[in-house]
Design a protein around this motif. Structure first.
Motif, PDB file in Angstrom:
ATOM      1  N   GLU A 162       6.767  -1.551  10.256  1.00  0.00           N
ATOM      2  CA  GLU A 162       7.596  -0.990   9.196  1.00  0.00           C
ATOM      3  C   GLU A 162       6.752  -0.194   8.206  1.00  0.00           C
ATOM      4  N   ALA A 163       5.608  -0.747   7.816  1.00  0.00           N
ATOM      5  CA  ALA A 163       4.759  -0.078   6.824  1.00  0.00           C
ATOM      6  C   ALA A 163       4.215   1.234   7.363  1.00  0.00           C
ATOM      7  N   LEU A 164       3.783   1.239   8.618  1.00  0.00           N
ATOM      8  CA  LEU A 164       3.267   2.477   9.201  1.00  0.00           C
ATOM      9  C   LEU A 164       4.357   3.533   9.315  1.00  0.00           C
ATOM     10  N   ASN A 165       5.547   3.089   9.693  1.00  0.00           N
ATOM     11  CA  ASN A 165       6.631   4.049   9.852  1.00  0.00           C
ATOM     12  C   ASN A 165       7.013   4.681   8.515  1.00  0.00           C
ATOM     13  N   VAL A 166       7.123   3.875   7.476  1.00  0.00           N
ATOM     14  CA  VAL A 166       7.461   4.400   6.152  1.00  0.00           C
ATOM     15  C   VAL A 166       6.378   5.366   5.670  1.00  0.00           C
TER      16      VAL A 166
ATOM     17  N   TRP B 231       7.126   9.364   4.966  1.00  0.00           N
ATOM     18  CA  TRP B 231       6.981   9.852   3.587  1.00  0.00           C
ATOM     19  C   TRP B 231       5.636  10.557   3.340  1.00  0.00           C
ATOM     20  N   ASP B 232       4.808  10.713   4.376  1.00  0.00           N
ATOM     21  CA  ASP B 232       3.500  11.369   4.226  1.00  0.00           C
ATOM     22  C   ASP B 232       2.681  10.738   3.110  1.00  0.00           C
ATOM     23  N   LEU B 233       2.533   9.450   3.170  1.00  0.00           N
ATOM     24  CA  LEU B 233       1.807   8.727   2.125  1.00  0.00           C
ATOM     25  C   LEU B 233       0.314   8.659   2.467  1.00  0.00           C
ATOM     26  N   PRO B 234      -0.564   8.905   1.495  1.00  0.00           N
ATOM     27  CA  PRO B 234      -2.005   8.887   1.753  1.00  0.00           C
ATOM     28  C   PRO B 234      -2.565   7.468   1.822  1.00  0.00           C
ATOM     29  N   VAL B 235      -2.254   6.802   2.922  1.00  0.00           N
ATOM     30  CA  VAL B 235      -2.725   5.429   3.130  1.00  0.00           C
ATOM     31  C   VAL B 235      -3.627   5.404   4.358  1.00  0.00           C
ATOM     32  N   ILE B 236      -4.789   4.790   4.212  1.00  0.00           N
ATOM     33  CA  ILE B 236      -5.664   4.543   5.351  1.00  0.00           C
ATOM     34  C   ILE B 236      -5.447   3.092   5.770  1.00  0.00           C
ATOM     35  N   PHE B 237      -4.851   2.900   6.927  1.00  0.00           N
ATOM     36  CA  PHE B 237      -4.619   1.562   7.464  1.00  0.00           C
ATOM     37  C   PHE B 237      -5.809   1.192   8.352  1.00  0.00           C
ATOM     38  N   ILE B 238      -6.509   0.132   7.989  1.00  0.00           N
ATOM     39  CA  ILE B 238      -7.689  -0.319   8.730  1.00  0.00           C
ATOM     40  C   ILE B 238      -7.332  -1.531   9.582  1.00  0.00           C
ATOM     41  N   ILE B 239      -7.514  -1.427  10.890  1.00  0.00           N
ATOM     42  CA  ILE B 239      -7.382  -2.591  11.767  1.00  0.00           C
ATOM     43  C   ILE B 239      -8.777  -3.117  12.059  1.00  0.00           C
ATOM     44  N   GLU B 240      -9.051  -4.332  11.653  1.00  0.00           N
ATOM     45  CA  GLU B 240     -10.307  -4.981  12.024  1.00  0.00           C
ATOM     46  C   GLU B 240     -10.054  -5.736  13.333  1.00  0.00           C
TER      47      GLU B 240
ATOM     48  N   ALA C 150       0.832  -1.204   0.000  1.00  0.00           N
ATOM     49  CA  ALA C 150       0.000   0.000   0.000  1.00  0.00           C
ATOM     50  C   ALA C 150       0.866   1.253   0.000  1.00  0.00           C
ATOM     51  N   ASP C 151       1.979   1.210   0.734  1.00  0.00           N
ATOM     52  CA  ASP C 151       2.909   2.344   0.736  1.00  0.00           C
ATOM     53  C   ASP C 151       3.409   2.631  -0.671  1.00  0.00           C
ATOM     54  N   GLY C 152       3.840   1.591  -1.372  1.00  0.00           N
ATOM     55  CA  GLY C 152       4.372   1.781  -2.720  1.00  0.00           C
ATOM     56  C   GLY C 152       3.326   2.272  -3.699  1.00  0.00           C
ATOM     57  N   ILE C 153       2.117   1.740  -3.584  1.00  0.00           N
ATOM     58  CA  ILE C 153       1.028   2.184  -4.458  1.00  0.00           C
ATOM     59  C   ILE C 153       0.743   3.665  -4.231  1.00  0.00           C
ATOM     60  N   ALA C 154       0.685   4.054  -2.961  1.00  0.00           N
ATOM     61  CA  ALA C 154       0.419   5.463  -2.630  1.00  0.00           C
ATOM     62  C   ALA C 154       1.570   6.359  -3.072  1.00  0.00           C
ATOM     63  N   LEU C 155       2.795   5.872  -2.944  1.00  0.00           N
ATOM     64  CA  LEU C 155       3.954   6.657  -3.371  1.00  0.00           C
ATOM     65  C   LEU C 155       3.885   6.938  -4.872  1.00  0.00           C
ATOM     66  N   ALA C 156       3.488   5.942  -5.648  1.00  0.00           N
ATOM     67  CA  ALA C 156       3.353   6.149  -7.096  1.00  0.00           C
ATOM     68  C   ALA C 156       2.329   7.241  -7.392  1.00  0.00           C
ATOM     69  N   ASP C 157       1.225   7.255  -6.653  1.00  0.00           N
ATOM     70  CA  ASP C 157       0.219   8.297  -6.849  1.00  0.00           C
ATOM     71  C   ASP C 157       0.776   9.674  -6.503  1.00  0.00           C
ATOM     72  N   ILE C 158       1.547   9.749  -5.437  1.00  0.00           N
ATOM     73  CA  ILE C 158       2.157  11.023  -5.038  1.00  0.00           C
ATOM     74  C   ILE C 158       3.105  11.517  -6.129  1.00  0.00           C
TER      75      ILE C 158
ATOM     76  N   ASN D  43      -4.422  16.613   1.430  1.00  0.00           N
ATOM     77  CA  ASN D  43      -3.341  16.751   2.414  1.00  0.00           C
ATOM     78  C   ASN D  43      -2.764  15.371   2.712  1.00  0.00           C
ATOM     79  N   PRO D  44      -1.910  14.867   1.825  1.00  0.00           N
ATOM     80  CA  PRO D  44      -1.440  13.479   1.940  1.00  0.00           C
ATOM     81  C   PRO D  44      -0.752  13.188   3.274  1.00  0.00           C
ATOM     82  N   ARG D  45      -1.152  12.100   3.870  1.00  0.00           N
ATOM     83  CA  ARG D  45      -0.574  11.594   5.115  1.00  0.00           C
ATOM     84  C   ARG D  45      -1.277  10.278   5.438  1.00  0.00           C
ATOM     85  N   PRO D  46      -0.686   9.424   6.254  1.00  0.00           N
ATOM     86  CA  PRO D  46      -1.366   8.176   6.631  1.00  0.00           C
ATOM     87  C   PRO D  46      -2.253   8.357   7.860  1.00  0.00           C
TER      88      PRO D  46
END
Length: 658
Positions: A159-163, A167-176, A127-135, A231-234
């Protein structure tokens, strides 16, 4: 449960209900089929549908979602036909993985859904990489990735959350958070009061919501997505829910106290939302009956269609071909102009050329930006290409390999530098289970080059000197190259970047500044999988690669009495069987020389293949000359003893004595 429709119209509220009901009815049908032994396995999401449905409806259709086992609502809300899903679950030829993987272990570019592997955590980095490509493309989009509370203990989650945060990546991390990781309750999984608090540690926003309230999920995610696009950010969102059935149906639910089922049955997302709509007179019983009737007919028809779909054709050649993305390397331009340089210069020069040619190429690694990398190979790249494309990374190899794959999925190319090849252990799962299997599983490229500074000779000890190429030559789906000279480094690096398949690019650290020669100017590529004959003789064949080529050439200079072939493989996966067989059939004797340890080194594969295909031409057993089966020592004298070169003469004497 309080529902707030906000500005949703009656039509929109009804549509949410339809999307909530369909996966529940499909699941109820799946459970019947499971009892009838018409399907083999099922991970039930009954009771959790509001999260998948609410999140999916809140996003735009062209935004990527990375779901998990219990997110059927993602697939149905994206309107994937049920027959296609059923064909996937049944392992049919028309399923997304052509019968090669099961359940929701699949992805589809058409519907912008990227499925997980069984290890669960690694998909978050994609998800980080996908969002980075969009940025990088200046696209105002978000990416949404699911995980369970159990997987939040995995290193890949952190690791994914930290990256994403750095990098201010527009990722919404969902914990179920459904209370159990298989049978392990949350009080045995973590000690924090609530998982959303972990967001603070990464400097990101955290939101906790009722995961069973479909409108709360929808409005929360929709508002976040609209904000993140501008306003990109996770953001980390913890959805509180409950798993009404077992981890999978075979697991049962005996480990769950009955009172929890009683409590959560009252919070059923479908029943509560249905009651709300009835009370508000948005729907009536006839509407419900009609929708259920339509769904039943649709489900039965689609399942019948899926069962009639063909089984995969058992075709050995097709299976082997599909391990790799189809690619025909362009014709090679024979260089006419050269520049003298070192091995290290060839790497830098080739990457610079590729960065100029491919504006969608990103280089990532520890300290590679202003500092220029541990070996100064990318020195000056930031000034030339900018920090967006030459990216320093946190020390988290797994997340960066995963982000590289995410970049590829979203239309980019990636070069990732392992600071040392030894550190690939920290990204091993991503390499061998995600990169390597992506095309075989769902037909997608993994356009990633992983640079692997490798080898001994510098007294660097057990953790900075390993020759670990055999770890990866064993893994179908990866390509492995290991050049010995500047010209080969240059041509193979260009080939590796252009190849849409994952390439492990081994670079010998000792040769960085020790090996010099001519480097082509301009475009020049060497086919991956083609060996090079450095010396032509009749007595025996030395088949080698990397530093071993230099050992063999040095030995030949010191022993002019021996006339032998020196064949440099250059590529280990695929490797040039034709060239090897040709040499061995000519000389009748073969010595496989490599720096890696003897036991299960890549030389064992070559030796076995020669014995199998050239036995009638052999005048002596195939011998291997390799390093000791120990870890690599730091002390120079011990290191010299360890390395294969210290036993090269005695092995040659043994070979010619037969």
């Amino acid at each position: 449960m309080i529902f707030d429709p906000k500005n949703l119209s009656t039509t929109e509220l009804k549509n949410i209900y339809k999307n909530l009901l369909l996966p529940r009815m499909i699941e109820e049908k799946m459970l019947k089929l499971l009892r009838q032994e018409k399907i083999g396995k099922w991970f039930s999401g009954i009771g959790q549908e509001a999260i998948a449905v609410g999140c999916t409806l809140a996003l735009n259709a062209d935004e990527y979602i990375l779901p998990m086992h219990r997110n059927l609502g993602v697939f149905t809300a994206r309107e994937i036909p049920l027959w296609k899903l059923m064909a996937q679950w049944q392992g049919k030829a028309t399923g997304f993985t052509k019968g090669r993987d099961r359940s929701f272990h699949f992805s589809t570019q058409e519907y912008k859904i990227i499925g997980m592997i069984s290890h669960l955590g690694p998909q978050l980095a994609l998800a980080d990489g996908i969002a980075l490509a969009d940025i990088l493309e200046k696209k105002e989009k978000v990416t949404l990735a699911f995980t369970g509370e159990g997987a939040t203990s995995e290193g890949d989650f952190h690791e994914a959350l930290n990256v994403a945060a750095v990098w201010d990546l527009p990722v919404i991390f969902i914990i179920e958070n459904n209370g159990y990781g298989l049978s392990t309750p949350t009080n045995e999984q973590y000690r924090c009061a609530q998982l959303v608090d972990r967001a603070k540690g990464y400097g990101m926003q955290g939101v906790k919501i009722d995961g069973n309230n479909v409108l709360e999920v929808y409005h929360t995610i929709k508002a976040l997505a609209e904000d993140l696009r501008e306003n990109p950010r996770p953001v980390l969102v913890e959805c509180i829910t409950f798993r009404m059935r077992g981890h999978e149906e075979a697991s049962g639910v005996k480990y769950v106290p009955q009172e929890l089922f009683t409590e959560w049955e009252q919070k059923d997302p479908l029943k509560n939302y249905e009651t709300y709509l009835l009370e508000q007179e948005i729907i009536d019983e006839n509407f419900i009956l009609q929708i259920r009737s339509d769904n039943t007919a649709y489900i039965n028809s689609e399942i019948e269609k899926a069962f009639a779909e063909p089984e995969p054709v058992v075709d050995e050649e097709l299976e082997i071909e599909d391990m790799y993305f189809p690619y025909q390397q362009k014709p090679i331009n024979k260089p006419t102009e050269f520049t003298d340089g070192r091995y290290i210069d060839a790497i830098s020069k080739a990457m610079s050329l590729m960065m100029e040619k491919y504006h969608n190429l990103v280089i990532m690694g520890q300290d590679i930006a202003e500092y220029g990398g541990a070996f100064k190979i990318t020195q000056g790249f930031v000034e030339k290409f900018g920090k967006e494309r030459v990216r320093n990374t946190p020390i988290c190899e797994s997340a960066i390999v995963g982000a590289s794959l995410g970049l590829s999925i979203n239309g980019y190319k990636a070069i990732m530098e392992m600071q040392f090849a030894d550190f690939a252990t920290c990204g091993f799962n991503q390499i061998v289970n995600n990169l390597a299997k992506t095309h075989y599983r769902w037909g997608e490229k993994a356009d990633v080059v992983i640079r692997m500074p490798t080898g001994a000779g510098t007294g660097a000890g057990p953790f900075h000197s390993q020759s670990n190429e055999a770890w990866f030559t064993k893994t179908p789906g990866l390509k492995v190259v290991y050049p010995a000279f500047p010209e080969d480094v240059y041509g193979l690096m260009i080939a590796a970047v252009e190849d849409p398949n994952p390439v492990m690019f081994f670079e010998h650290k000792y040769l960085y500044r020790k090996s010099s020669g001519t480097i082509p100017d301009g475009y020049f590529s060497i086919p991956i999988g083609k060996a090079k004959l450095h010396a032509n003789g009749d007595m025996f064949s030395i088949i080698t690669y990397g530093l071993g080529v230099h050992w063999a050439i040095a030995y030949q200079k010191e022993h002019s009495e021996y006339d032998f072939d020196i064949l440099d493989l250059r590529s280990l996966q695929p490797w040039d069987k034709e060239a090897v067989y040709k040499s061995v059939k000519k000389t009748g004797r073969a010595l496989i020389l490599h720096e890696d340890t003897l036991c299960c080194g890549f030389g064992a594969e070559i030796a076995a293949s020669i014995t199998e295909h050239c036995f009638a031409f052999l005048d002596a057993p195939v011998l291997r000359c390799a390093s000791l089966d120990t870890a690599i020592p730091m002390n120079k004298a011990l290191e010299h003893q360890f390395l294969a070169n210290s036993r090269l003469h005695q092995n040659i004497q043994k070979l010619i004595s037969f």
